[in-house]
Design an enzyme around this catalytic site. Structure first.
Site, PDB file in Angstrom:
ATOM      1  N   ASP A   1      -7.259  -5.122   0.122  1.00 50.66           N
ATOM      2  CA  ASP A   1      -7.891  -3.773   0.162  1.00 50.66           C
ATOM      3  C   ASP A   1      -8.287  -3.760   1.844  1.00 50.66           C
ATOM      4  O   ASP A   1      -8.617  -4.658   2.526  1.00 50.66           O
ATOM      5  CB  ASP A   1      -9.501  -3.768  -0.295  1.00 50.66           C
ATOM      6  CG  ASP A   1     -10.100  -2.846  -0.267  1.00 50.66           C
ATOM      7  OD1 ASP A   1      -9.954  -1.809  -1.087  1.00 50.66           O
ATOM      8  OD2 ASP A   1     -11.061  -2.657   0.685  1.00 50.66           O
TER       9      ASP A   1
ATOM     10  N   ASN B   1     -10.518   8.142   6.862  1.00 54.64           N
ATOM     11  CA  ASN B   1     -10.573   9.457   6.166  1.00 54.64           C
ATOM     12  C   ASN B   1     -11.706  10.467   6.607  1.00 54.64           C
ATOM     13  O   ASN B   1     -11.373  11.406   6.756  1.00 54.64           O
ATOM     14  CB  ASN B   1     -10.533   9.311   4.684  1.00 54.64           C
ATOM     15  CG  ASN B   1      -9.276   8.930   4.137  1.00 54.64           C
ATOM     16  OD1 ASN B   1      -8.337   9.152   4.696  1.00 54.64           O
ATOM     17  ND2 ASN B   1      -9.190   8.124   3.203  1.00 54.64           N
TER      18      ASN B   1
ATOM     19  N   ASP C   1      -3.257   9.235   5.335  1.00 52.49           N
ATOM     20  CA  ASP C   1      -1.925   9.147   4.600  1.00 52.49           C
ATOM     21  C   ASP C   1      -0.986   8.297   5.383  1.00 52.49           C
ATOM     22  O   ASP C   1      -0.082   7.248   4.917  1.00 52.49           O
ATOM     23  CB  ASP C   1      -1.497  10.270   4.289  1.00 52.49           C
ATOM     24  CG  ASP C   1      -2.196  10.880   2.715  1.00 52.49           C
ATOM     25  OD1 ASP C   1      -3.021  10.099   2.406  1.00 52.49           O
ATOM     26  OD2 ASP C   1      -1.909  12.215   2.505  1.00 52.49           O
TER      27      ASP C   1
ATOM     28  N   ASP D   1      -6.641   2.766  -1.263  1.00 49.58           N
ATOM     29  CA  ASP D   1      -6.319   1.822   0.012  1.00 49.58           C
ATOM     30  C   ASP D   1      -6.119   0.281  -0.697  1.00 49.58           C
ATOM     31  O   ASP D   1      -6.388  -0.599  -0.140  1.00 49.58           O
ATOM     32  CB  ASP D   1      -7.023   1.833   1.046  1.00 49.58           C
ATOM     33  CG  ASP D   1      -8.760   1.257   0.626  1.00 49.58           C
ATOM     34  OD1 ASP D   1      -9.038   1.479  -0.458  1.00 49.58           O
ATOM     35  OD2 ASP D   1      -9.356   0.899   1.739  1.00 49.58           O
TER      36      ASP D   1
END
Length: 315
Positions: free
Chosen positions: A191, A199, A208, A235
């Site tokens: 993770d 973001n 992305d 993620d």
């Protein structure tokens, strides 16, 4: 990202279609042995043969170091066929001469099989023991057959690949553990640390880009080891290391991943991205339920996060 053989076994009707492809090619060049191959960065595997030929030493499942194959000379970038009508006269094949003599091949046509995204699957080849003329019509027909086969591969690939990163998806992971997880191994649950900030501050387009770069690094990692990488979603990623259960060796690989996913260029360095990893080992020859493995790996990941992130924990 190359198609691995453990992916092909899940494709619907792969064997049947491969046989049909070879039969079509055989009708075009009936006097040749026709075969399909697949590539990794290190090896070429003979996937299917049109028939058994006792005069040519090639068999299904045969694995050859990529540097020792004629197919490696194909211009995959430009999707250009490779033609040798009389290999005994080709001075630039001297480094492969011993292998060619051992296989008893003297005439070769290699057609690249390229997916729509530019990735390489392998080759469609036609060979003969003697020097033989190869017509432009035959080359064109085999190119068309290879293109048809690539369309099929593209359709099947969509079912098992993440559309953003190109890594395997959750469906492939579950399919693998339902049908193929008999060798034991290690499941690494990754993770990204700090990804939400990317973001929030820079938007999902930048997010992305980060995910695709992470996927590229994970794909490069698994190509050096026996395993595969999966994007679960967001993620969250999984690396499955096949037949590796030595904690000390896995720890070294985890340390490498921590380093690899916390070092970025100047554009991404400001994000302070890193990764936390939860690791669970699973034994061979047992029913390894993926849901339980993922739950245990997730618990280990939580502990890694709680310990300050940018680290790993075994369950």
């Amino acid at each position: 990202m190359l198609i691995a053989l453990n992916e092909l076994q899940f494709y619907k009707n792969f064997d049947e279609l491969a046989r049909d492809i070879l039969e079509m090619a055989k009708e075009t060049m009936p006097d040749r042995l026709i075969y399909l191959t697949s590539f990794t960065k290190k090896e070429q595997t003979i996937v299917k043969l049109s028939e058994t030929n006792d005069n040519i030493c090639i068999h299904e499942g045969m694995v050859i170091e990529i540097k020792e194959t004629v197919c490696n000379r194909i211009d995959f970038k430009n999707n250009t066929p490779l033609v040798f009508e009389d290999m005994s006269r080709e001075a630039n094949l001297d480094d492969l001469r011993q292998a060619l003599v051992a296989a008893n091949i003297n005439s070769y046509l290699g057609i690249p099989i390229i997916l729509s995204n530019g990735d390489t699957f392998g080759t469609l080849c036609a060979v003969h023991t003697h020097a033989k003329k190869i017509s432009k019509k035959s080359i064109t027909m085999l190119q068309r057959i290879a293109k048809l086969f690539s369309y099929y591969l593209d359709l099947e690939r969509l079912a098992y690949r993440d559309s953003l990163t190109g890594l395997y998806n959750r469906q492939f992971l579950y399919k693998y553990f339902d049908e193929s997880s008999t060798t034991g191994g290690a499941l690494l649950f990754l993770d990204l640390d700090g990804f939400k900030k990317v973001n929030d501050l820079y938007g999902h387009e930048t997010g992305d880009l980060v995910l695709r770069e992470v996927a590229l690094r994970l794909e490069n990692f698994v190509q050096q080891h026996h395993g595969f990488a999966v994007r679960l979603g967001g993620d969250e990623f999984i690396i499955n290391l096949v037949a590796l259960t030595n904690r000390e060796e896995i720890s070294k690989l985890a340390d490498f991943l921590l380093s690899r996913l916390s070092t970025w260029d100047t554009q991404l360095e400001a994000f302070n991205l890193s990764v936390s990893i939860g690791i669970v080992l699973y034994p061979s020859n047992e029913d390894n339920l993926l849901k339980i493995l993922l739950k245990n790996a997730d618990n280990a990941l939580y502990r890694a996060k709680a310990n300050g992130k940018n680290g790993y924990q075994f369950i």
